[in-house]
Design a protein around this motif. Structure first.
Motif, mmCIF file in Angstrom:
data_model
loop_
_atom_site.group_PDB
_atom_site.id
_atom_site.type_symbol
_atom_site.label_atom_id
_atom_site.label_comp_id
_atom_site.label_asym_id
_atom_site.label_seq_id
_atom_site.Cartn_x
_atom_site.Cartn_y
_atom_site.Cartn_z
ATOM 1 N N LEU A 172 16.725 56.802 127.870
ATOM 2 C CA LEU A 172 16.437 57.404 126.571
ATOM 3 C C LEU A 172 16.476 58.926 126.683
ATOM 4 C CD1 LEU A 172 15.648 56.593 123.696
ATOM 5 C CD2 LEU A 172 13.285 56.985 124.352
ATOM 6 N N ARG A 177 19.677 64.107 126.300
ATOM 7 C CA ARG A 177 20.338 65.253 126.950
ATOM 8 C C ARG A 177 21.818 65.284 126.594
ATOM 9 N NH1 ARG A 177 16.756 63.846 131.657
ATOM 10 N NH2 ARG A 177 14.989 65.162 131.124
ATOM 11 N N ILE A 178 22.440 64.096 126.565
ATOM 12 C CA ILE A 178 23.864 64.056 126.237
ATOM 13 C C ILE A 178 24.082 64.459 124.788
ATOM 14 C CG2 ILE A 178 25.791 62.448 125.887
ATOM 15 C CD1 ILE A 178 25.081 61.212 128.534
ATOM 16 N N ASP A 179 23.099 64.145 123.919
ATOM 17 C CA ASP A 179 23.212 64.550 122.522
ATOM 18 C C ASP A 179 22.839 66.016 122.324
ATOM 19 O OD1 ASP A 179 24.321 62.437 121.227
ATOM 20 O OD2 ASP A 179 22.433 61.467 120.713
ATOM 21 N N ALA A 277 13.250 50.305 121.371
ATOM 22 C CA ALA A 277 13.798 51.524 121.964
ATOM 23 C C ALA A 277 14.776 51.144 123.059
ATOM 24 C CB ALA A 277 12.689 52.385 122.546
ATOM 25 N N PRO B 72 25.278 68.543 129.963
ATOM 26 C CA PRO B 72 25.900 67.286 129.541
ATOM 27 C C PRO B 72 26.482 67.338 128.125
ATOM 28 C CG PRO B 72 23.737 66.860 130.496
ATOM 29 C CD PRO B 72 23.922 68.331 130.505
ATOM 30 N N ALA B 73 25.754 67.961 127.203
ATOM 31 C CA ALA B 73 26.189 67.929 125.806
ATOM 32 C C ALA B 73 27.502 68.672 125.604
ATOM 33 C CB ALA B 73 25.103 68.530 124.916
ATOM 34 N N ILE B 77 31.812 64.543 126.819
ATOM 35 C CA ILE B 77 31.694 63.152 127.230
ATOM 36 C C ILE B 77 30.679 62.460 126.317
ATOM 37 C CG2 ILE B 77 32.269 63.456 129.668
ATOM 38 C CD1 ILE B 77 28.740 63.141 129.191
ATOM 39 N N MET B 79 28.051 58.786 126.586
ATOM 40 C CA MET B 79 27.646 57.756 127.533
ATOM 41 C C MET B 79 26.945 56.625 126.798
ATOM 42 S SD MET B 79 25.915 58.482 131.149
ATOM 43 C CE MET B 79 25.423 57.222 132.291
ATOM 44 N N ALA B 85 19.107 52.566 124.969
ATOM 45 C CA ALA B 85 18.524 53.899 124.835
ATOM 46 C C ALA B 85 18.692 54.485 123.447
ATOM 47 C CB ALA B 85 19.124 54.845 125.895
ATOM 48 N N LEU B 86 18.406 53.681 122.415
ATOM 49 C CA LEU B 86 18.446 54.218 121.050
ATOM 50 C C LEU B 86 17.138 54.956 120.781
ATOM 51 C CD1 LEU B 86 19.911 51.112 119.230
ATOM 52 C CD2 LEU B 86 21.105 53.134 120.048
ATOM 53 N N TYR B 87 17.195 55.943 119.878
ATOM 54 C CA TYR B 87 15.968 56.657 119.527
ATOM 55 C C TYR B 87 15.139 55.762 118.622
ATOM 56 C CZ TYR B 87 19.095 60.339 121.030
ATOM 57 O OH TYR B 87 19.986 61.082 121.747
ATOM 58 N N LEU B 90 14.325 56.793 114.854
ATOM 59 C CA LEU B 90 15.397 57.135 113.918
ATOM 60 C C LEU B 90 16.124 55.875 113.458
ATOM 61 C CD1 LEU B 90 16.988 60.247 115.655
ATOM 62 C CD2 LEU B 90 15.353 60.193 113.779
ATOM 63 N N ASN B 95 20.383 57.868 114.443
ATOM 64 C CA ASN B 95 20.773 57.786 115.846
ATOM 65 C C ASN B 95 22.168 58.346 116.067
ATOM 66 O OD1 ASN B 95 19.245 56.287 118.156
ATOM 67 N ND2 ASN B 95 18.550 55.346 116.258
ATOM 68 N N LEU B 98 22.292 62.434 115.214
ATOM 69 C CA LEU B 98 21.509 63.449 115.939
ATOM 70 C C LEU B 98 22.365 64.384 116.798
ATOM 71 C CD1 LEU B 98 18.678 64.472 116.425
ATOM 72 C CD2 LEU B 98 18.531 62.969 118.387
ATOM 73 N N GLY B 99 23.264 63.785 117.592
ATOM 74 C CA GLY B 99 24.076 64.607 118.484
ATOM 75 C C GLY B 99 24.968 65.564 117.714
ATOM 76 N N GLN B 102 22.922 68.422 116.328
ATOM 77 C CA GLN B 102 22.614 69.377 117.390
ATOM 78 C C GLN B 102 23.811 70.266 117.675
ATOM 79 O OE1 GLN B 102 19.837 70.049 119.201
ATOM 80 N NE2 GLN B 102 18.691 68.684 117.885
ATOM 81 N N ARG B 146 27.136 55.575 118.537
ATOM 82 C CA ARG B 146 26.599 56.904 118.821
ATOM 83 C C ARG B 146 27.541 57.669 119.762
ATOM 84 N NH1 ARG B 146 20.713 57.144 121.346
ATOM 85 N NH2 ARG B 146 21.832 56.303 123.120
ATOM 86 N N ARG B 150 30.832 61.212 118.587
ATOM 87 C CA ARG B 150 30.961 62.493 119.277
ATOM 88 C C ARG B 150 32.419 62.852 119.548
ATOM 89 N NH1 ARG B 150 26.699 64.462 121.860
ATOM 90 N NH2 ARG B 150 27.972 65.268 123.545
#
Ligand SMILES: Nc1ncnc2c1ncn2[C@@H]1O[C@H](COP(=O)(O)OP(=O)(O)OP(=O)(O)O)[C@@H](O)[C@H]1O
Ligand SMILES: [Mg+2]
Lengths: 279, 333
Positions: A172, A177-179, A277, B72-73, B77, B79, B85-87, B90, B95, B98-99, B102, B146, B150
Motif C-alpha cells: 500500500l 510512492r509510485i503514485d 485495503a 518512483p513516480a 512506470i 506497478m 494495495a488499493l487505497y 478512496l 484510486n 490519485l496518481g 499528484q 490504476r 498512468r
C-alpha cells in the motif's frame, strides 16, 4: 453468525454475565453520584439510599462552585489532557512510523531506548524535571504539565504504534510512492487511518492517568490559575475534616469530561476501515 | 528502442546479497516474465526497477534515461501488486485518479483516462464503490486500471493473479494479454505459474539465488535449456533425470527426459514399478519408481488405465533427450 451464538439460552447467559459485570463496575460511580445529591447526615446514615425529599441537597455542588474557580480548574485539566494526548499521538505515531518504515543505522537501538521509558517511572526524575522547569521559567504554566505528560506517554505510544505500523501493508505504501505521494502524505493519509484503532487504544491508556494525576500539578503548577481539577479538589480533603459533599460533587463532575473523551475514542476503536485495503 | 536496460545491478540487504550482477534488456512493447523459486529475488528486482529499493550498484536505464536517482513516480512506470494495495478510503474512481492528480494533470484529461480504463476493464459500474465493496477479481482489475491510467512506458506486475481462483485467473490472464496487445507498452511480469509464464511471455527470465540463469523465448527455454536448473524449472510435470550410465551414457552425467517424450511399453531401456497415477482427463501422469532412489514421470495423452504396482518398461525419443554434467551444465549428447 454461527449457530451457537444464535441459541437463545446462550445469548441470555452471555448478556446476563455482561450486565452483571456492568453493574459491578458501575456501582461505585452510582454511589458517588447519588451521595453527591444528599445532605452530609444522609450520606453517613444511609450511604446506599437514593436521595429523597428529606435528604436531597445541592450543598456539595454549591460549595464546589463557591470554593475557588472550579470552571478554571476544569478548563486547565481539559487543556492539559487534550494537548498532551495530541502530542503523544502525533509524535508517537511519527516516531513509530520512522522506526517501522525506514532502515537506518541505530534503528533497533533507538527503538530500545524509547521503550526503556516504559519501565522507568518518570516520577523518579521529578527533582530534575522541577529544576529544568525552573530554569526554563515554565513553573506554574500548563506547558510544564503538557510537556511532562507528553514525555510520559511517548514510550508506550511508540511501542504500541510501531508494532501496528509494521503490519500496514508495504504494498500500500509503495503504491502511494509510485503514485507520487510524499512520505508525509503516505503517513497522514494512508497509514494513520489504518492504525486508528491502535491510536485510540493509546489515547485511552494515557488519558485516565493524566486526568487523575495529582503529583505533577502539585509540584510543577500549584498556582491558582494553573490548578487542575484533581489538585483543586484537594482543598476539601483535610487532615481532620473532609467535606464529603464537596468531594463527591467534585468527583461526579470530574467524571463527565473523561467520559465524553472516552466515547469519542472508543468510536474510533470500533470503526474499522481496513477491510478491502489488501487481499 | 529499449524500454529497460539493467547493467550489472546488485542489491544487498546488509551482508545478504539478494541480486548479483543482473544484466537485462527489455525491448519496446515486449512482454517479459520473471520466474524462479521462492526467495530468488524476483520481487526485489521489480522493486529496484520501480525505484522502491535503491540498487547497491549498477545502472538502471528506462527509455534511454538512467533513473538510479529518479523517484518512483517520475520513472514512467506503473506497478500492480499481489495484494492489490488499493487505497481503502478512496472510491474506485479516486484510486485511479490519485496518481494523475499528484502529477498535476488537468481534470478533463484525468476523467478521460479513467473513463477509457474503466471501459477496457469493464469497471464502469463500480466507479463510485470503495475497495471493500468489490470482489477479489474486481479489486485486481481496479489495481490494473490504476496502472493503466498512468500511461506508463513500462508496466510491472508482481504475481498479480495469485490471489484469484483458477477460472478467474485464466480470464484475467487473457485480459492482460489483450491489454498488452492494445497498449503496446512493455511489461514485466513476475509469476510462479508455469502456464502464465509460457502463455504470456515473449521472453522468460529464469532467476536463481539472485542471478539470471537463462533468458529466452518460452519454447527456447523448453527445448534448449542452458542447464539442469532451467530444464527442471520450465515444464510441468517437471523433466525426469536419470543417471546416464544406466542407459549406456557417460558415468556421472545425467540424462533429462521430458514426461511427454517418454512412453510406457513392453520394451525400452528403463524399467520400474508404477507408484502412483494422476488422471487429469485430458492426460494421465504415471509416476514410476526406477529403483536407486530415482523416480520417473510419464505423461500419457488421453485416458490410460494402469494400476499402481504394475511392472513396466519405459521407452523414449533418444533424439529429444538432454545430457547434463555432474555440475548441472548442458553437455552435447
Ligand atoms: N527488506 C529486506 N531485508 C532483508 N532481506 C530481504 C528484504 N526483502 C527481501 N529480502 C530477502 O531477499 C530475498 C529475495 O526476496 P524476494 O521477495 O525478492 O523473493 P521473491 O523471488 O519475490 O520470492 P517469492 O516468489 O516468494 O515472492 C529473500 O531471501 C528475502 O529474505
Ligand atoms: Mg515475491
Amino acid at each position: 453468525m454461527n449457530k451457537a451464538r444464535r441459541n437463545p439460552a446462550n445469548t441470555l447467559a452471555m448478556h446476563g454475565a455482561l450486565i452483571l459485570y456492568t453493574c459491578i463496575a458501575l456501582f461505585p460511580v452510582f454511589v458517588i453520584l447519588i451521595n453527591s445529591f444528599k445532605t452530609r447526615k444522609a450520606i453517613f446514615r444511609e450511604p446506599l439510599a437514593l436521595p429523597d425529599a428529606d435528604s436531597f441537597s445541592m450543598i456539595g455542588y454549591q460549595t464546589v462552585m463557591k470554593q475557588g474557580d472550579f470552571f478554571l480548574y476544569f478548563q486547565n485539566s481539559m487543556i492539559v489532557t487534550v494537548a498532551s494526548l495530541f502530542f503523544v499521538l502525533m509524535f508517537g505515531a511519527m516516531a513509530a512510523f520512522a522506526l517501522s518504515e525506514y532502515r537506518f543505522r541505530g534503528n533497533t537501538l533507538m527503538g530500545l531506548y524509547l521503550a526503556l521509558g516504559i519501565m522507568i517511572p518518570i516520577r523518579i526524575g521529578t527533582v530534575a524535571i522541577l529544576e529544568l522547569m525552573v530554569a526554563s521559567g515554565l513553573v506554574n504554566t500548563l506547558w510544564a504539565l503538557i510537556l511532562v505528560y507528553t514525555a510520559q506517554g511517548l514510550p508506550l505510544a511508540v511501542f504500541i504504534l510501531s508494532e501496528f505500523m509494521r503490519q500496514v501493508s508495504d504494498d500500500l505504501k509503495n503504491a502511494g510512492r509510485i503514485d507520487g505521494l510524499s512520505e508525509y502524505t503516505i503517513f497522514f493519509r494512508l497509514v494513520l487511518p489504518l492504525v486508528r484503532p491502535a491510536m485510540a487504544t493509546v489515547a485511552v491508556f494515557n488519558m485516565i492517568p493524566i486526568w487523575n494525576d495529582l503529583w505533577f500539578p502539585l509540584i510543577l503548577a500549584p498556582a491558582e490559575e494553573t490548578k487542575t481539577l484533581t489538585l483543586g479538589s484537594q482543598v476539601f480533603i483535610g487532615q481532620f475534616v473532609t467535606d464529603w459533599n464537596a468531594v463527591l460533587s467534585a468527583l461526579s463532575m470530574a467524571i463527565l469530561p473523561v467520559m465524553v473523551l472516552y466515547v469519542i475514542f472508543s468510536r474510533q476503536l470500533i470503526r474499522g476501515i481496513t477491510s478491502g485495503a489488501v487481499k | 528502442m529499449t524500454a529497460l536496460t539493467l547493467s550489472n545491478v546488485c542489491k544487498s540487504f546488509g551482508p545478504v546479497d539478494v541480486l548479483k550482477n543482473i544484466d537485462l534488456t527489455v525491448e519496446d512493447s515486449e512482454f517479459v516474465v520473471f520466474v524462479g523459486p521462492s526467495g530468488c529475488g524476483k520481487s526485489t528486482l521489480l522493486r529496484v526497477i520501480a525505484g522502491l529499493e535503491e540498487a547497491t550498484s549498477g545502472s538502471i536505464d528506462i527509455g534511454g534515461q538512467v533513473v538510479n536517482t529518479v523517484p518512483p513516480a517520475k520513472r514512467g512506470i506503473a506497478m500492480v501488486f499481489q495484494s492489490y494495495a488499493l487505497y481503502p478510503h478512496l472510491t474506485v474512481h479516486g484510486n485511479m485518479a490519485l496518481g494523475l492528480k499528484q502529477a498535476g494533470h488537468p481534470r478533463d484529461e484525468i476523467e478521460r483516462r479513467i473513463a477509457e480504463a474503466a471501459r477496457m476493464l469493464s469497471l464502469e459500474a463500480y466507479l463510485s464503490r470503495r475497495p471493500s465493496e468489490l470482489s477479489g477479481g474486481q479489486r485486481q482489475r481496479v489495481a490494473i486500471g490504476r496502472a493503466i491510467v498512468r500511461k506508463p512506458k513500462l508496466f510491472l506486475f508482481d504475481e498479480p493473479l495469485s490471489n484469484l481462483d483458477a477460472a478467474l485467473r485464466m480470464n484475467t490472464r487473457i485480459e492482460i494479454a489483450n491489454l498488452h496487445r492494445q497498449l503496446t507498452a512493455s511489461m514485466i511480469y513476475v509469476t510462479h505459474d508455469q502456464t502464465e509464464a509460457m502463455t504470456l511471455a515473449d521472453k522468460i527470465v529464469v532467476l536463481r539465488d539472485g542471478r539470471v540463469e537463462q533468458v529466452g523465448s518460452p519454447l527456447e527455454l523448453y527445448n534448449n535449456p542452458a542447464n539442469r536448473f532451467v530444464a527442471e524449472f520450465i515444464g510441468s510435470p517437471a523433466m525426469n533425470f536419470v543417471d546416464a550410465d544406466r542407459v549406456g551414457g557417460p558415468v556421472g552425467a545425467t540424462l533429462g527426459i521430458r514426461p511427454e517424450h517418454a512412453r510406457i511399453g513392453d520394451t525400452g531401456p528403463l524399467s520400474g514399478q508404477v507408484m502412483h497415477v494422476e488422471k487429469l482427463g485430458s492426460d494421465t501422469n504415471v509416476m514410476i519408481d526406477l529403483g536407486r532412489d530415482s523416480r520417473f514421470t510419464v505423461r500419457v495423452f488421453g485416458q490410460y488405465e494402469i494400476d499402481p504396482g504394475a511392472e513396466v518398461r519405459i521407452d523414449y525419443d533418444t533424439a529429444r533427450t538432454l545430457l547434463f554434467s555432474t555440475e548441472g551444465a548442458r553437455i552435447a549428447s
